[in-house]
Scaffold this motif. Structure first.
Motif, PDB file in Angstrom:
ATOM      1  N   LYS A  92       1.133  -0.971  -0.106  1.00 28.72           N
ATOM      2  CA  LYS A  92       0.047  -0.220  -0.188  1.00 28.72           C
ATOM      3  C   LYS A  92       0.776   0.914   0.269  1.00 28.72           C
ATOM      4  O   LYS A  92       1.904   1.596   0.565  1.00 28.72           O
ATOM      5  CB  LYS A  92      -0.796   0.645   0.899  1.00 28.72           C
ATOM      6  N   ASN A  93       0.735   2.554  -1.050  1.00 27.60           N
ATOM      7  CA  ASN A  93       1.352   3.455  -1.671  1.00 27.60           C
ATOM      8  C   ASN A  93       2.584   3.449  -1.291  1.00 27.60           C
ATOM      9  O   ASN A  93       2.976   4.451  -1.969  1.00 27.60           O
ATOM     10  CB  ASN A  93       1.300   3.877   0.409  1.00 27.60           C
ATOM     11  N   ASN A  94       2.610   2.142  -2.690  1.00 30.63           N
ATOM     12  CA  ASN A  94       4.173   2.263  -2.812  1.00 30.63           C
ATOM     13  C   ASN A  94       3.869   1.637  -4.084  1.00 30.63           C
ATOM     14  O   ASN A  94       4.607   1.503  -5.266  1.00 30.63           O
ATOM     15  CB  ASN A  94       4.944   0.928  -2.400  1.00 30.63           C
ATOM     16  N   VAL A  95       2.527   1.696  -4.649  1.00 30.55           N
ATOM     17  CA  VAL A  95       2.830   1.202  -6.205  1.00 30.55           C
ATOM     18  C   VAL A  95       1.929   2.258  -6.851  1.00 30.55           C
ATOM     19  O   VAL A  95       0.550   3.154  -7.006  1.00 30.55           O
ATOM     20  CB  VAL A  95       1.614   0.330  -6.760  1.00 30.55           C
ATOM     21  N   PHE A  96       2.492   2.882  -7.893  1.00 29.79           N
ATOM     22  CA  PHE A  96       1.233   3.965  -8.999  1.00 29.79           C
ATOM     23  C   PHE A  96       1.883   4.466 -11.134  1.00 29.79           C
ATOM     24  O   PHE A  96       2.712   3.275 -11.132  1.00 29.79           O
ATOM     25  CB  PHE A  96       3.314   5.080  -8.698  1.00 29.79           C
ATOM     26  N   LEU A  97       1.288   4.940 -11.026  1.00 32.06           N
ATOM     27  CA  LEU A  97       1.484   5.374 -12.422  1.00 32.06           C
ATOM     28  C   LEU A  97       2.053   6.842 -12.841  1.00 32.06           C
ATOM     29  O   LEU A  97       2.054   7.200 -12.521  1.00 32.06           O
ATOM     30  CB  LEU A  97      -0.036   4.949 -13.114  1.00 32.06           C
ATOM     31  N   MET A  98       2.958   6.297 -13.910  1.00 31.99           N
ATOM     32  CA  MET A  98       3.781   6.806 -13.956  1.00 31.99           C
ATOM     33  C   MET A  98       3.726   7.760 -15.436  1.00 31.99           C
ATOM     34  O   MET A  98       3.685   6.968 -16.472  1.00 31.99           O
ATOM     35  CB  MET A  98       5.508   7.429 -14.009  1.00 31.99           C
ATOM     36  N   LYS A  99       3.353   9.803 -15.921  1.00 30.92           N
ATOM     37  CA  LYS A  99       2.733  10.285 -17.370  1.00 30.92           C
ATOM     38  C   LYS A  99       3.995  10.488 -17.416  1.00 30.92           C
ATOM     39  O   LYS A  99       4.544  11.265 -16.240  1.00 30.92           O
ATOM     40  CB  LYS A  99       1.731  10.206 -16.932  1.00 30.92           C
ATOM     41  N   GLY A 118      17.445   4.550 -14.768  1.00 31.41           N
ATOM     42  CA  GLY A 118      17.680   5.082 -13.892  1.00 31.41           C
ATOM     43  C   GLY A 118      18.299   5.027 -12.638  1.00 31.41           C
ATOM     44  O   GLY A 118      18.046   3.858 -12.336  1.00 31.41           O
ATOM     45  N   LYS A 119      18.833   5.894 -11.593  1.00 28.21           N
ATOM     46  CA  LYS A 119      19.639   5.186 -10.336  1.00 28.21           C
ATOM     47  C   LYS A 119      18.573   5.461  -8.896  1.00 28.21           C
ATOM     48  O   LYS A 119      18.591   4.936  -8.114  1.00 28.21           O
ATOM     49  CB  LYS A 119      20.419   6.270 -10.625  1.00 28.21           C
ATOM     50  N   ASN A 120      17.324   6.027  -9.383  1.00 25.29           N
ATOM     51  CA  ASN A 120      16.627   5.956  -8.644  1.00 25.29           C
ATOM     52  C   ASN A 120      15.849   4.826  -8.303  1.00 25.29           C
ATOM     53  O   ASN A 120      15.411   3.629  -9.134  1.00 25.29           O
ATOM     54  CB  ASN A 120      15.022   6.757  -8.731  1.00 25.29           C
ATOM     55  N   PRO A 121      15.873   3.819  -6.518  1.00 26.81           N
ATOM     56  CA  PRO A 121      15.111   2.593  -6.327  1.00 26.81           C
ATOM     57  C   PRO A 121      14.123   2.347  -6.745  1.00 26.81           C
ATOM     58  O   PRO A 121      13.272   3.063  -6.615  1.00 26.81           O
ATOM     59  CB  PRO A 121      15.404   2.339  -5.110  1.00 26.81           C
ATOM     60  N   VAL A 122      13.886   1.757  -8.183  1.00 30.57           N
ATOM     61  CA  VAL A 122      12.448   1.204  -7.895  1.00 30.57           C
ATOM     62  C   VAL A 122      12.510  -0.781  -8.369  1.00 30.57           C
ATOM     63  O   VAL A 122      13.323  -1.120  -8.959  1.00 30.57           O
ATOM     64  CB  VAL A 122      11.785   1.786  -9.564  1.00 30.57           C
ATOM     65  N   THR A 123      11.500  -1.117  -7.941  1.00 28.96           N
ATOM     66  CA  THR A 123      10.689  -2.594  -7.488  1.00 28.96           C
ATOM     67  C   THR A 123      11.011  -3.013  -8.353  1.00 28.96           C
ATOM     68  O   THR A 123      11.206  -4.843  -8.800  1.00 28.96           O
ATOM     69  CB  THR A 123       9.889  -2.759  -6.566  1.00 28.96           C
ATOM     70  N   ASP A 124       9.827  -2.019  -9.811  1.00 31.02           N
ATOM     71  CA  ASP A 124      10.028  -2.907 -10.631  1.00 31.02           C
ATOM     72  C   ASP A 124       8.926  -2.033 -11.400  1.00 31.02           C
ATOM     73  O   ASP A 124       7.924  -0.771 -10.872  1.00 31.02           O
ATOM     74  CB  ASP A 124       7.866  -3.794  -9.898  1.00 31.02           C
ATOM     75  N   ALA A 125       8.727  -2.313 -12.739  1.00 27.96           N
ATOM     76  CA  ALA A 125       8.637  -1.325 -13.674  1.00 27.96           C
ATOM     77  C   ALA A 125       7.841  -1.959 -15.422  1.00 27.96           C
ATOM     78  O   ALA A 125       8.571  -2.934 -15.705  1.00 27.96           O
ATOM     79  CB  ALA A 125       9.086  -0.477 -14.442  1.00 27.96           C
ATOM     80  N   LYS A 157      13.076   9.085  -1.859  1.00 30.40           N
ATOM     81  CA  LYS A 157      13.566   9.524  -2.500  1.00 30.40           C
ATOM     82  C   LYS A 157      13.018  10.230  -4.206  1.00 30.40           C
ATOM     83  O   LYS A 157      12.746  11.039  -4.762  1.00 30.40           O
ATOM     84  CB  LYS A 157      14.886   9.733  -2.244  1.00 30.40           C
ATOM     85  N   THR A 158      12.591   8.886  -4.432  1.00 30.26           N
ATOM     86  CA  THR A 158      11.955   8.478  -5.361  1.00 30.26           C
ATOM     87  C   THR A 158      10.986   9.280  -5.941  1.00 30.26           C
ATOM     88  O   THR A 158      10.704   9.410  -6.591  1.00 30.26           O
ATOM     89  CB  THR A 158      12.129   7.295  -5.769  1.00 30.26           C
ATOM     90  N   LYS A 159       9.760   8.457  -4.629  1.00 28.40           N
ATOM     91  CA  LYS A 159       8.753   9.365  -5.120  1.00 28.40           C
ATOM     92  C   LYS A 159       9.252  10.217  -4.681  1.00 28.40           C
ATOM     93  O   LYS A 159       8.234  11.910  -5.276  1.00 28.40           O
ATOM     94  CB  LYS A 159       7.966   9.085  -3.097  1.00 28.40           C
ATOM     95  N   LYS A 160       9.588  11.358  -4.445  1.00 21.73           N
ATOM     96  CA  LYS A 160       9.234  13.258  -3.628  1.00 21.73           C
ATOM     97  C   LYS A 160      10.031  13.424  -6.148  1.00 21.73           C
ATOM     98  O   LYS A 160       9.583  13.999  -6.400  1.00 21.73           O
ATOM     99  CB  LYS A 160      10.617  13.526  -2.896  1.00 21.73           C
ATOM    100  N   ALA A 161      11.613  12.150  -5.925  1.00 22.73           N
ATOM    101  CA  ALA A 161      11.607  13.479  -7.438  1.00 22.73           C
ATOM    102  C   ALA A 161      10.337  13.652  -8.467  1.00 22.73           C
ATOM    103  O   ALA A 161      10.858  14.264  -9.811  1.00 22.73           O
ATOM    104  CB  ALA A 161      13.217  12.023  -7.537  1.00 22.73           C
ATOM    105  N   PHE A 162       9.860  11.970  -8.595  1.00 24.99           N
ATOM    106  CA  PHE A 162       8.928  12.116  -9.884  1.00 24.99           C
ATOM    107  C   PHE A 162       7.442  11.904  -9.416  1.00 24.99           C
ATOM    108  O   PHE A 162       7.287  12.113 -10.013  1.00 24.99           O
ATOM    109  CB  PHE A 162       9.083  10.315  -9.721  1.00 24.99           C
ATOM    110  N   GLN A 163       7.440  13.195  -8.148  1.00 21.88           N
ATOM    111  CA  GLN A 163       6.465  13.620  -7.463  1.00 21.88           C
ATOM    112  C   GLN A 163       5.036  13.483  -8.144  1.00 21.88           C
ATOM    113  O   GLN A 163       3.922  13.211  -8.371  1.00 21.88           O
ATOM    114  CB  GLN A 163       6.181  14.510  -6.568  1.00 21.88           C
ATOM    115  N   SER A 164       5.468  14.893  -9.441  1.00 17.04           N
ATOM    116  CA  SER A 164       4.831  15.479 -10.250  1.00 17.04           C
ATOM    117  C   SER A 164       4.019  14.173 -11.018  1.00 17.04           C
ATOM    118  O   SER A 164       3.554  14.934 -11.943  1.00 17.04           O
ATOM    119  CB  SER A 164       5.011  16.824 -10.782  1.00 17.04           C
ATOM    120  N   PHE A 165       5.008  13.750 -11.811  1.00 16.40           N
ATOM    121  CA  PHE A 165       4.837  12.960 -12.617  1.00 16.40           C
ATOM    122  C   PHE A 165       3.721  11.025 -11.946  1.00 16.40           C
ATOM    123  O   PHE A 165       3.272  10.344 -13.007  1.00 16.40           O
ATOM    124  CB  PHE A 165       6.042  12.079 -13.319  1.00 16.40           C
TER     125      PHE A 165
END
Length: 558
Positions: free
Chosen positions: A225-232, A248-255, A270-278
């Motif tokens: 919960k709170n760790n899965v997102f759609l990115m655009k 990328g260098k940001n830690p992502v478990t799956d894509a 940090k990853t959530k913050k870096a990509f927050q707007s997407f």
């Protein structure tokens, strides 16, 4: 208090130095469905065979219905039903003859009434005289289940029953098996479909024979919960964005690609913050959780794509013009028409027996159309078949390999038939060995390879000659989610370099990788569009697949 039907206590199973099952303990309760999931080589099939008494544990104890699987196996076989990966059918026997054979093996006397009930349960009553080899995948699946249920077993063991079977047939099997569990039958179900396992009562997650999780699937999913997102990102395609995320260098478990976005899993702030707007938060799935427990999906860039150099091409790489295939009075495919531009992934989806494989085989020259034409990079497949085939690579559901040959022999054979010779042949073979990490297996027979390495070898053989077009026929059938992600990482990167792909698949989440999809049903292309166009809001591709077919049936009846 619930009755326990299966108990494993500190079970180990070794094959020489290979420890296939490591200190495994669990219980299965009466009337419950327990799923067994995990990567290739996790020990799923070994576990199924241990429960049936087909294998003897190296150490530990197994009790099924109070019987010891080592000393009371004869009694056990009368009480346990088993459906193996290939359904355990004799394809040169009819439906009825298969039932007769299994009834004899179970020592059943006067089984006629049982046959009648099972045929009604599975809907096979009209097909008793049809050869099993002539049944669709879904009908084979139902016949395999009927054979497994002879003798009214109290425990049912299903080993990958959904491999190569369409979503409609898999849902029907799920309904049948759930009804059996409600009536008190205990079921152990090994599967590579994690969306399927999400509906089971309990799940065992194995990796290299070790138990990583034993519990309810929703409890594991809840941890994401709170760790899965759609990115655009505006102006960037989902495929290009996926490549950016993977390297990328940001830690992502799956894509993975989902519609016109990329679905990512990350717990890193940090990853959530870096990509927050997407990012848009979405509900986690059981598959997200399993990938996380297994250590995450394979990241990094595709070295395979680095070997690809697309030759001169036309705009439309694959063209079908009114393709029709008839077998006597039966029309397997009718008026199939589409055009596929360079650098597109085009998917053919459809139920078993709908005509998708027939359409696919006509496009790549394996079946001659009754009428219509197919073009490969502007070359008419009918007039110049050899010239057309030079430009394509082909990877079949069974991986198109020669099982008795070693890995290096397969590489030499396929490079030879694709026209590679002398130094260029040896250089290309070595490149394939390096990028697919095949060195440790060069002298192993292809038939003995782990499933993931069979897939790697098959893809290596298919792209040996640097084709501009790839035909992939069920390329990930029966393969675990991690191996599927590695495969699609390579395919997406090759498409980014201009390779054109036509693919058939029964994994509906894989259809999301396609730029466009043709839904084939009753021999016709009933809908062509992008995944986003085919799906309704908040609908999965599997739901859209089934809905489209049901809507078509409804219109046809008016």
């Amino acid at each position: 208090m619930q009755q326990t039907t299966v108990t494993l206590t500190h079970v180990c199973k070794n094959f020489g130095s290979n420890k296939a099952i490591k200190d495994l303990s669990f219980q299965l309760q009466k009337g419950k469905i327990m799923g067994v999931v995990g990567p290739d080589g996790a020990g799923k099939t070994t576990l199924c065979r241990l429960l049936l008494g087909l294998l003897v544990p190296t150490s530990g104890q197994i009790s099924v219905l109070g019987l010891d699987t080592q000393t009371q196996s004869d009694e056990l076989h009368q009480l346990v039903g088993y459906m193996p990966q290939k359904f355990g059918l004799y394809e040169d026997l009819t439906v009825q003859e298969n039932l007769n054979l299994y009834a004899d093996l179970k020592n059943l006397s006067h089984p006629e009434e049982t046959f009648k009930k099972l045929l009604a349960l599975t809907g096979l009553s009209p097909f008793t005289n049809r050869l099993a080899g002539r049944l669709s995948g879904g009908m084979k699946q139902k016949l395999g289940l009927a054979c497994a249920l002879l003798g009214t077993p109290q425990v049912l063991v299903l080993d990958e029953p959904g491999v190569g079977v369409d979503p409609i047939s898999r849902r029907e099997l799920m309904r049948l098996v759930c009804d059996l569990s409600k009536n008190g039958m205990s079921i152990l179900w090994s599967t590579s479909y994690l969306d399927e396992a999400a509906h089971f009562d309990n799940v065992l997650l194995l990796d290299e024979g070790k138990l990583l999780y034993n519990g309810r699937p929703e409890e594991l999913t809840r941890q994401m919960k709170n760790n899965v997102f759609l990115m655009k990102k505006k102006g960037i395609s989902a495929r290009a964005l996926l490549r950016e995320v993977l390297k990328g260098k940001n830690p992502v478990t799956d894509a993975v690609i989902q519609g016109d976005a990329v679905r990512i899993v990350t717990s890193d702030k940090k990853t959530k913050k870096a990509f927050q707007s997407f990012l848009t938060p979405v509900q986690p799935r059981f598959e997200d959780a399993v990938i996380g427990v297994l250590g995450g999906a394979p990241m990094g860039e595709s070295k395979v794509a680095g070997q690809i150099k697309v030759k001169n091409t036309t705009h439309f790489m694959i063209e079908a013009e009114h393709l029709t295939k008839k077998y006597g009075t039966f029309t397997a495919a009718e008026d199939i028409t589409f055009k596929i531009p360079k650098g597109e992934i085009f998917g053919l989806l459809g139920p078993n027996g709908a005509g998708k494989s027939t359409s696919f085989k006509m496009m790549c020259g394996l079946s001659k159309p009754t009428s219509g034409r197919a073009f490969i990079n502007g070359v008419d497949m009918r007039l110049h078949p050899e010239k057309a085939r030079e430009q394509l690579g082909y990877m079949a559901q069974k991986f198109s390999l020669f099982s008795p040959l070693t890995v290096i022999q397969n590489l030499h054979f396929f490079s030879g038939i694709y026209g590679l010779k002398s130094n260029s042949q040896e250089k290309r073979i070595q490149e394939m060995i390096d990028v697919f990490k095949l060195e440790p297996y060069l002298t192993s027979r292809a038939g003995d390879l782990p499933l993931g390495f069979k897939q790697r070898l098959a893809l290596a053989c298919a792209i040996m000659h640097n084709p501009s077009i790839l035909f992939l026929d069920e390329p990930t059938s029966g393969v675990d989610p991690l191996t599927r992600r590695e495969f699609w990482k390579h395919i997406n990167a090759m498409v980014e370099k201009g390779v054109t792909v036509m693919v058939t698949t029964h994994f509906m989440d894989e259809a999301e990788y396609c730029d466009r999809i043709a839904l084939i049903y009753q021999g016709k292309a009933i809908k062509i569009g992008t995944p986003v166009e085919i799906k309704k809001t908040n609908e999965t591709m599997e739901d859209a697949f089934i809905r489209t077919i049901l809507e078509y049936n409804k219109r046809s009846q008016i």
